[in-house]
Design a protein around this motif. Structure first.
Motif, short mmCIF file in Angstrom:
data_model
loop_
_atom_site.label_atom_id
_atom_site.label_comp_id
_atom_site.label_asym_id
_atom_site.label_seq_id
_atom_site.Cartn_x
_atom_site.Cartn_y
_atom_site.Cartn_z
N TYR A 1 0.84 -1.20 0.03
CA TYR A 1 0.10 -0.05 -0.09
C TYR A 1 0.90 1.27 0.01
N MET A 2 1.99 1.27 0.74
CA MET A 2 2.89 2.47 0.76
C MET A 2 3.49 2.59 -0.47
N VAL A 3 4.01 1.67 -1.10
CA VAL A 3 4.65 1.67 -2.36
C VAL A 3 3.70 2.51 -3.66
N ASP A 4 2.53 1.64 -3.65
CA ASP A 4 1.52 2.07 -4.37
C ASP A 4 1.07 3.59 -4.24
N THR A 5 0.96 3.84 -3.05
CA THR A 5 0.50 5.51 -2.61
C THR A 5 1.71 6.30 -3.22
N PHE A 6 2.90 5.91 -3.01
CA PHE A 6 3.87 6.76 -3.23
C PHE A 6 3.92 6.87 -4.90
N CYS A 7 3.69 5.97 -5.85
CA CYS A 7 3.64 5.99 -7.14
C CYS A 7 2.52 6.80 -7.58
N ASN B 1 3.21 10.47 -9.46
CA ASN B 1 2.81 10.51 -10.70
C ASN B 1 2.02 11.76 -10.89
N THR B 2 1.53 12.46 -9.81
CA THR B 2 0.68 13.58 -9.76
C THR B 2 1.45 14.66 -9.73
N PRO B 3 1.52 15.62 -10.75
CA PRO B 3 2.56 16.69 -10.51
C PRO B 3 2.05 17.76 -9.50
N PRO C 1 8.66 12.05 -13.34
CA PRO C 1 9.25 11.52 -11.88
C PRO C 1 10.04 10.50 -12.24
N ARG C 2 9.48 9.80 -13.66
CA ARG C 2 10.09 8.35 -14.21
C ARG C 2 10.31 7.50 -12.87
N VAL C 3 8.95 7.15 -12.24
CA VAL C 3 8.74 6.16 -11.36
C VAL C 3 9.25 4.79 -11.55
N SER C 4 10.14 4.06 -10.78
CA SER C 4 10.40 2.45 -11.34
C SER C 4 10.72 2.02 -9.89
N VAL C 5 9.89 0.63 -9.77
CA VAL C 5 10.18 -0.29 -8.60
C VAL C 5 10.74 -1.58 -9.03
N THR C 6 11.81 -1.64 -8.46
CA THR C 6 12.67 -2.82 -9.12
C THR C 6 12.35 -4.28 -8.20
N GLU C 7 12.37 -5.36 -8.91
CA GLU C 7 12.13 -6.50 -8.16
C GLU C 7 13.12 -6.81 -6.63
N SER C 8 14.11 -6.06 -6.97
CA SER C 8 14.95 -5.80 -5.43
C SER C 8 14.60 -5.18 -4.39
N GLY C 9 13.36 -4.29 -4.75
CA GLY C 9 12.89 -3.55 -3.80
C GLY C 9 13.42 -2.19 -3.67
N PHE C 10 14.05 -1.69 -4.81
CA PHE C 10 14.66 -0.25 -4.65
C PHE C 10 13.41 0.59 -5.56
N ALA D 1 21.05 10.74 -3.37
CA ALA D 1 20.73 11.63 -4.53
C ALA D 1 19.74 12.64 -4.40
N SER D 2 19.53 13.33 -3.19
CA SER D 2 18.47 14.07 -2.93
C SER D 2 18.48 15.56 -3.92
N HIS D 3 17.08 15.78 -4.18
CA HIS D 3 16.79 16.86 -5.08
C HIS D 3 17.38 16.44 -6.64
N SER D 4 17.62 15.42 -6.91
CA SER D 4 18.02 14.83 -8.30
C SER D 4 17.14 13.52 -8.45
N TYR D 5 17.75 12.61 -9.32
CA TYR D 5 16.82 11.51 -9.48
C TYR D 5 17.29 10.47 -8.27
N GLU D 6 16.16 10.44 -7.44
CA GLU D 6 16.36 9.95 -6.14
C GLU D 6 16.16 8.43 -6.15
N ARG D 7 16.76 7.76 -5.12
CA ARG D 7 16.36 6.34 -4.76
C ARG D 7 16.26 5.83 -3.43
#
Length: 350
Positions: free
Chosen positions: A7-13, A17-19, A171-180, A320-326
């Motif tokens: 739920y937390m990950v889905d909510t973040f996505c 994705n909402t500007p 935002p280029r949102v991506s969630v990897t299988e390894s949890g990133f 990488a805060s304020h850039s492409y973060e992870r």
């Protein structure tokens, strides 16, 4: 019953994705209100456009307040150039290097949106050779190339684009299988998602908190005053949930809950910091205590506004805060569990 990472990950996505660049957050705040309605949690919209949600507790004499911000870095159209390209002015504390080559969206006052790419004015190495790499990335040397057939200022004006239009970054949102979790604006939409995960857990488990607790989703943090008002007078503890900074000399990583001892505003409340550390150890959480040298939070903004509260700051570690973060899902989990433990603990004694 445990916190739902899914739920937390889905909510973040959804949030990412909402500007929502600072100053133009109505759409994301509407989503916040809709989700609070789904959870059955009372809330109000403030004059500044933030949302304040409240859960009644057993003790209504002393209150707590937690905050996370949903506004993001962004830009506005500063100038429409004669060649049909746009100059930008930045919203928030970041550099043009962090967004060079990024896709962006320009939204006009009429609600129409146009896409483009942020580039240097000498992007082509086949034309500008060494200048392309050596040129400083500044407001005067960067521009937006619109994805429209425009060759002049008049062509751009005909689209309805004007000075002052808001610009958001892909935002280029991506969630990897390894949890990133890779995305722009993990700062601080991940923390908002964490608070919603906690709220959902409280509602579904039927938990009653020991103290009435407010959740302020602020919308002006990136420009310094998101959570410095609308604090109920009964509030004695104020906890900001915001990203933990990662870099050389830092203890924070992408898997921990970071507990801030000090940032550029000064030390956070020592007693509350020790209390948070004790809770993390009791819960067996992976945590780090850290100092953020170039950082301010809504909690420090509240103190600067004169509020007499105990203040603290925790959050997921973000690279990488304020850039492409992870960050990593483990960081969301550790932060959410510490928030939940804190909400069930006793208030600090003066």
């Amino acid at each position: 019953m445990s916190l739902s990472t899914t739920y937390m990950v889905d909510t973040f996505c959804k949030l990412a994705n909402t500007p929502s660049p600072t100053g133009h957050t109505d759409k994301v705040m509407a989503w916040i209100e809709s989700e609070l309605n789904n959870l059955g949690i009372a809330h109000v919209r403030t004059n500044k456009g933030a949302v304040l949600a409240t859960l009644p507790g057993k003790n209504n004499a002393k209150h707590r307040l937690l905050t996370a911000h949903v506004d993001t870095l962004g830009a506005m159209v500063k100038e429409i150039k004669a060649n049909g390209r746009l100059k930008l002015t930045l919203i928030g504390g970041f550099t043009f290097n962090a967004v060079e080559g990024e896709y962006c969206t320009i939204e006009t006052d009429s609600g129409r949106s146009y896409t483009g790419t942020i580039l240097s004015t000498k992007a082509s190495v086949h034309v500008y050779s060494r200048e392309a790499g050596k040129m400083e990335r500044t407001e005067s040397n960067m521009e937006v190339r619109l994805d429209e057939k425009v060759k002049s200022k008049d062509d751009v004006l005909a689209l309805g684009i004007r000075v002052g239009d808001f610009v958001s970054f892909d935002p280029r949102v991506s969630v990897t299988e390894s949890g990133f979790i890779k995305s722009r604006h993990i700062d601080d939409k991940a923390s908002v998602a964490i608070l919603f995960g906690v709220l959902k857990h409280i509602r579904e488990s039927g938990l009653t908190l020991p103290y009435t607790t407010h959740f302020l989703i602020s919308n002006n943090e990136e420009i310094g005053y998101g959570g410095n008002s609308n604090i109920p007078e009964q509030v004695v503890e104020y906890l900001a949930v915001d990203m933990g900074a990662i870099g050389d000399g830092q203890t924070t990583d992408e898997y921990c809950v970071s507990i801030c001892a000090k940032d550029s505003s000064g030390p956070y409340h020592y007693g509350l910091r020790k209390h948070l550390v004790q809770l993390a150890e009791e819960q067996g959480l992976y945590y780090q205590v850290d100092i953020y040298p170039y950082y301010n939070s809504d909690a420090s903004a509240a103190l600067k506004s004169g509020y007499d509260v105990v203040h603290g700051l925790i959050g997921p570690g973000v690279d990488a805060s304020h850039s492409y973060e992870r960050t990593h899902t483990e960081s969301l989990e550790n932060t959410g569990k510490l928030v939940l433990a804190y909400l069930q603990s006793d208030i600090m004694q003066a």
